[in-house]
Motif scaffolding. Structure first.
Motif, PDB file in Angstrom:
ATOM      1  N   UNK A  71       0.817  -1.208   0.000  1.00 38.47           N
ATOM      2  CA  UNK A  71       0.000   0.000   0.000  1.00 38.47           C
ATOM      3  C   UNK A  71       0.852   1.259   0.000  1.00 38.47           C
ATOM      4  N   UNK A  98     -10.985   1.331   2.530  1.00 34.78           N
ATOM      5  CA  UNK A  98     -10.213   0.392   1.728  1.00 34.78           C
ATOM      6  C   UNK A  98     -11.132  -0.703   1.236  1.00 34.78           C
ATOM      7  N   UNK A  99     -10.866  -1.270   0.065  1.00 33.37           N
ATOM      8  CA  UNK A  99      -9.842  -0.804  -0.882  1.00 33.37           C
ATOM      9  C   UNK A  99     -10.315   0.449  -1.630  1.00 33.37           C
ATOM     10  N   UNK A 100      -9.434   1.369  -1.795  1.00 33.15           N
ATOM     11  CA  UNK A 100      -9.820   2.628  -2.438  1.00 33.15           C
ATOM     12  C   UNK A 100      -9.314   2.639  -3.864  1.00 33.15           C
ATOM     13  N   UNK A 101     -10.017   3.389  -4.635  1.00 33.20           N
ATOM     14  CA  UNK A 101      -9.521   3.626  -5.992  1.00 33.20           C
ATOM     15  C   UNK A 101      -8.440   4.703  -5.876  1.00 33.20           C
ATOM     16  N   UNK A 102      -7.218   4.426  -6.347  1.00 35.90           N
ATOM     17  CA  UNK A 102      -6.151   5.434  -6.260  1.00 35.90           C
ATOM     18  C   UNK A 102      -6.590   6.774  -6.838  1.00 35.90           C
ATOM     19  N   UNK A 103      -7.366   6.738  -7.936  1.00 39.43           N
ATOM     20  CA  UNK A 103      -7.830   7.989  -8.539  1.00 39.43           C
ATOM     21  C   UNK A 103      -8.682   8.761  -7.547  1.00 39.43           C
ATOM     22  N   UNK A 104      -9.565   8.029  -6.871  1.00 39.92           N
ATOM     23  CA  UNK A 104     -10.463   8.684  -5.908  1.00 39.92           C
ATOM     24  C   UNK A 104      -9.660   9.284  -4.762  1.00 39.92           C
ATOM     25  N   UNK A 115     -10.587   0.106   6.898  1.00 41.23           N
ATOM     26  CA  UNK A 115     -11.226  -1.050   6.260  1.00 41.23           C
ATOM     27  C   UNK A 115     -12.730  -1.016   6.456  1.00 41.23           C
TER      28      UNK A 115
END
Lengths: 610, 121
Positions: B14, B105-111, B84
């Motif tokens: 991460x 989590x899990x997150x969208x990196x873009x978001x 989480x």
């Protein structure tokens, strides 16, 4: 002459007055009596003697053919030794009264057959007391002879009619007095009985209350023993509980027993083989020893006798068919225990059994609750851990994939791009499955809690639409929304409601190959209603029942191709139910489907699902 | 001068993602693998934003946040909790500890990037 007449009248008046005064005096004594007949009879006799100018008077009570002396007034000392109980000579005054129930008036006792035939009573009266004229008046109750009043003169001078009438009145009053006394005594006995019953009831009430209100077995048993001892008129008592393993009767509660006695008895390790307990258990009835001194001794009984007790009552405690102990009371005075006491103690014994059983049950429940609580905590911790463990690697998979697609690591070739997109969508799918399984686990564990807060239904619809827009566009489906104007602010779990709506819209898009998916959200009468309509293949009525159940999907190869775990709708159902709402479907084959749910606008507390 | 983000995250994968994502977006990163390292890093150099993983070993993210917030000078620094979201009330707990926002989590990196930009503008 006038003076003579006046004198006569005056005398008559004076006589009447005296008599009436005497009568009222007697009546007064009767009415103020405490049930003691002595003063009444004596007053009566005193008045009779005086007004009738007799020497002395006696009152005898009659029963079973015999007279016995009840009262006398001014009787000469010579008669003091006279037998107080006698069978009357048939020709004597009392004898005649007994025979005929009528007044016996003898001018001269010496000329009577009784005297002449040497009846002891007549002889004593005549020779020792100088009696000549006698009057005996019957005391009749319901025409039965219950006694006789006699007055005696030491001269031969018959009594006047008036005097006889007076004594007859006294006789009547004596009967009334006796009846009063009897009633009073009966009343007293009844009152005592009643008082005792009240005492017993109160004690039973105390015991019941103790049994019901306190879970502390020691307190309950202590109450029972002390009440049992008090009401049985004994000095000490105990409740034994049977220890099955050691086969010993162990003292659970005692009253009025010294420390030494308790210790001495405990050291005896009394068991069911002890004769009195053995008998009580065998017969399933209370057993008593009226006098320890007269009964064969045993070590335990000797100890009790040494402590000063002479009488024992043992009541066995039975729970159904099993003997669980005994209630014992001990008295220092020897003697049998009356039946009502034994019955009372049987009731106390029953209460003891209840108390002991209750206590055991409560301990068991307590223990089970504790275990359940621990198990629940473990489960909760497990779910939290699983959540974290499963999501962490997935985060890496999805995260990296996205970064690659965003060209962070350099330009991603077109061929690679397609593969990566599929990787990403599979990852998201896996995430969805994990979330569903975790949610369901929580629901089953009763641990899914709603996060209740203010939310905007419009925002929820908007969030869902933006999440699925690209999906719908990809299948060239029309995605529309109609949201009522001025929707009230809702109170509930917005996130979970979004999850439900996302599931419904996602399904609609998934199963519809062409046409549209329309979302409608309205508010009416304090409830929100949200409907998702699609132009898909529709669901047959037989399948409609199944789809909300876990792990069930509509039975159709088409649905199997679409995939999914079949958990989404059942989770949706639970979430809506927890909001106090309901969810349903309207559909038919070839006619598309409308999934809808309705929930209260304000949900302050989540509904516990049965 | 580029903004400095303190990343508190115990999982290497991460941290790598955040390093690649945020580094590529032009931010300077300071990394801490647990609460103690986070406090030390914070003391050494005030960051412009903190990304706080909640599930940390020894001292969790809530406690670490509370300790940072104990310093009055931390007021202007946004702290975003990364959680989480296993149990209800996680969001409330994060806010109570002193976080300004959260991401699950899990997150969208873009978001995530969008959220970081939002708090740093």
């Amino acid at each position: 002459t006038a003076t003579g007449l006046t004198k006569k009248l005056a005398t008559k008046a004076r006589e009447s007055l005296e008599q009436q005064t005497a009568t009222s005096e007697v009546l007064q004594v009767i009415s103020s009596s405490s049930g003691d007949l002595q003063p009444i009879f004596e007053t009566m006799l005193a008045n009779a003697r005086r007004l009738c100018e007799a020497k002395f008077g006696t009152l005898h009570l009659y029963d079973g053919g015999e007279f016995h002396s009840a009262a006398s007034h001014n009787t000469p000392p010579a008669l003091a030794d006279l037998r107080h109980r006698f069978r009357p000579h048939p020709e004597s005054g009392p004898g005649y009264v007994a025979k005929t129930k009528r007044v016996a008036h003898y001018d001269d006792i010496r000329t009577g057959r009784a005297y002449l035939e040497g009846s002891p009573v007549a002889v004593a009266l005549a020779d020792l007391a100088g009696v000549r004229t006698t009057l005996s008046v019957p005391m009749l109750k319901d025409n039965e002879l219950i006694g006789v009043i006699s007055i005696y003169r030491q001269e031969v001078r018959p009594f006047t009619d008036k005097q006889i009438e007076l004594v007859r009145n006294f006789a009547k009053q004596a009967v009334i007095a006796i009846e009063n006394a009897r009633l009073l005594n009966e009343l007293r006995a009844r009152t005592t009985d009643l008082a005792r019953s009240v005492e017993e009831l109160r004690a039973l009430g105390d015991v019941s209350q103790a049994v019901n209100s306190t879970l502390d077995l020691a307190t309950v048993l202590s109450t029972i023993v002390s009440r049992a001892v008090e009401l049985s008129g004994t000095e000490a008592g105990a409740i034994y509980e049977l220890n099955e393993q050691l086969k010993e009767l162990q003292l659970r509660s005692t009253y009025g027993m010294s420390e030494e006695l308790i210790l001495a008895l405990s050291n005896q390790h009394v068991g069911l083989s002890e004769p009195i307990f053995d008998r009580a258990v065998a017969r399933r009835e209370p057993e008593q020893i009226a006098d320890l001194a007269a009964s064969p001794s045993t070590p335990a009984q000797d100890i009790i006798a040494c402590a000063g007790f002479r009488a024992l009552l043992v009541v066995p405690l039975f729970a159904r068919d099993r003997v669980i102990g005994a209630l014992v009371v001990r008295r220092k005075v020897p003697g049998t225990f009356p039946e009502n006491i034994v019955d009372l103690l049987k009731t106390f014994a029953a209460q003891s059994v209840l108390a002991i059983q209750n206590a055991h049950l409560f301990t068991e429940i307590d223990e089970k609750s504790r275990q359940l609580e621990i198990a629940s905590q473990h489960r909760s911790q497990f779910l939290a851990n699983m959540s974290h463990e499963l999501r962490t690697p997935l985060n890496a998979i999805l995260g990296y994939t996205e970064l690659i697609l965003d060209n962070i690591y350099g330009e991603t070739p077109e061929k690679m791009r397609e593969v990566l997109e599929r990787l990403h969508s599979n990852g998201k799918h896996l995430l969805g499955l994990i979330n569903d399984v975790l949610d369901l686990s929580k629901i089953e564990a009763g641990q899914l809690t709603l996060d209740l807060a203010d939310y905007s239904l419009k925002d929820v619809v908007d969030a869902v639409v933006s999440a699925v827009e690209s999906l719908a566009a990809g299948k060239k489906l029309s995605l529309t929304r109609v949201v009522g104007l001025n929707l009230p602010v809702g109170h509930g779990d917005g996130r979970r409601l979004a999850q439900v709506l996302l599931n419904l819209v996602g399904n609609a898009i998934k199963f519809t190959d062409k046409g549209e998916v329309a979302i409608k959200a309205t508010a009416e009468n304090g409830s929100f209603t949200v409907a998702v309509r699609d132009t898909g293949p529709g669901i047959s009525p037989s399948d409609q029942g199944k789809i909300f159940e876990e792990f069930q999907q509509a039975d159709n190869s088409a649905t199997k191709r679409k995939g999914g775990t079949g958990l989404g709708l059942s989770i949706a159902r639970c979430i809506i139910a927890m909001h106090g709402g309901r969810i349903w479907v309207e559909s038919d084959v070839g006619k598309g489907s409308t999934f809808a749910f309705t929930i209260p606008v304000k949900v302050e507390q989540q509904v516990v699902e049965p | 001068m580029s903004k400095c983000i303190l990343v508190v995250e115990d999982q290497e994968d991460n941290r790598q993602i955040l390093r690649d994502l945020l580094g590529n977006a032009g931010y300077e990163l300071v990394e801490a693998a647990d609460g103690e390292q986070a406090l030390a890093a914070y003391a050494k150099q005030r960051p412009d934003l903190i990304l706080m993983d909640i599930q940390l070993p020894v001292m969790d993210g809530y406690e670490t946040t509370r300790r940072i917030r104990a310093d009055p000078e931390s007021k202007g620094i946004p702290i975003i909790a990364v959680t989480s979201y296993a149990l209800a009330g996680d969001e409330a707990k994060a806010m109570a500890a002193g976080c300004d926002g959260y991401i699950t989590k899990p997150y969208s990196p873009r978001a995530l990037l969008a959220k970081v930009r939002e708090y740093l503008s």
